[in-house]
Design an enzyme around this catalytic site. Structure first.
Site, mmCIF file in Angstrom:
data_model
loop_
_atom_site.group_PDB
_atom_site.id
_atom_site.type_symbol
_atom_site.label_atom_id
_atom_site.label_comp_id
_atom_site.label_asym_id
_atom_site.label_seq_id
_atom_site.Cartn_x
_atom_site.Cartn_y
_atom_site.Cartn_z
ATOM 1 N N TYR A 166 -7.793 -21.060 -24.050
ATOM 2 C CA TYR A 166 -7.169 -20.620 -22.680
ATOM 3 C C TYR A 166 -8.049 -21.362 -21.496
ATOM 4 C CZ TYR A 166 -4.828 -17.294 -19.718
ATOM 5 O OH TYR A 166 -4.128 -16.770 -18.595
ATOM 6 N N SER A 171 -5.360 -19.393 -13.919
ATOM 7 C CA SER A 171 -6.126 -18.243 -14.455
ATOM 8 C C SER A 171 -7.392 -17.981 -13.763
ATOM 9 C CB SER A 171 -5.839 -18.035 -15.784
ATOM 10 O OG SER A 171 -6.630 -16.797 -16.407
#
Length: 255
Positions: free
Chosen positions: A159, A142
């Site tokens: 994350y 990401s």
């Protein structure tokens, strides 16, 4: 060079979003698909779409955090197709919160899905690719592996950590397995509309206004705009590329 006719691709997290889009892109290039996700009903719907494109597909209910389910799924794929040429480790989740607010359970949930899931699926696919002396592994990381945001709606420390780990894991795998004809690369998407983002980020006009102002492309990504990068890493067009990550973010990370 991008043709995948007759190749066998395993896609995790294929039931929706970027995984579903990538599976359809593989099918359009002639690959046969083994679809893995927890929601079998959605997988079976996608399987019908893929078969309509003239290739083979099977759906397997699989939680990538559970080793017994992963092992059984990969064994089924090999029984059905005989080999595995491409592995797209796409399954992932995003949990909001900073280290001062995250529960240990939520931290572990992020790490288990986003990092352990890649480890477990790769654990059972890599030996098959080593025997073949060929394989393409693509791990979805990401932009949040590289960039963070102080905006409350985007604080996701678990994350950030897990997706950064994906890049490190991909490099380690690439160095170890290149001698077996296996390339391992990662992709870092920016903001794409998906189940993960549509009910949070895409519903915040304030966030989207800020994002569009900061992003050189002046917009989030459109569906399908990740497919070209995934196909590049999945095909022989990238035969001498390994251990790399490509950021697909409309230029957000350069400003």
């Amino acid at each position: 060079m991008f043709e995948l006719k007759g190749k066998i691709a395993v896609v995790t997290g294929a039931s929706s979003g970027l995984g579903k889009d990538a599976a359809l892109a593989y099918a359009k290039e002639g690959a046969n698909l083994c679809l893995l996700a927890r929601r079998i009903e959605k997988l079976e719907e996608l399987e019908k779409e893929i078969k309509a494109l003239g290739v083979k597909a099977i759906s397997i209910k699989c939680d990538v955090t559970k080793e017994d389910e992963v092992k059984a799924a990969i064994e089924t794929a090999v029984i059905e197709f005989g080999r595995i040429d491409i592995l797209l480790n796409n399954a992932g989740i995003a949990v909001r919160g900073g280290v001062d607010t995250l529960s240990e359970e939520d931290w572990n949930r992020s790490m288990d899905t986003n990092v352990k899931g890649i480890y477990l699926v790769s654990k059972y696919v890599i030996p098959i690719m080593k025997r073949q002396n060929y394989g393409k592994v693509i791990n979805i990381s990401s932009i949040n592996a590289i960039l963070a945001d102080k905006n409350d709606i985007f604080i996701r420390h678990s994350y950030n950590a897990s997706k950064a780990a994906v890049i490190g894991l991909s490099r380690g795998m690439a160095a170890s397995y290149s001698q077996f004809g296996i390339t391992v690369n990662s992709v870092c998407p920016g903001l794409f509309e998906s189940e993960m983002t549509e009910n949070t980020l895409f519903k915040s006009k304030e966030f989207l206004t800020k994002y569009n102002m900061l992003c050189p492309a002046n917009r989030p990504a459109k569906r399908g705009e990740l497919n070209g990068t995934i196909l590049y890493f999945s095909s022989d067009a990238s035969s001498y590329v390994t251990g790399q990550h490509i950021v697909v973010d409309g230029g957000l990370s350069i400003v």
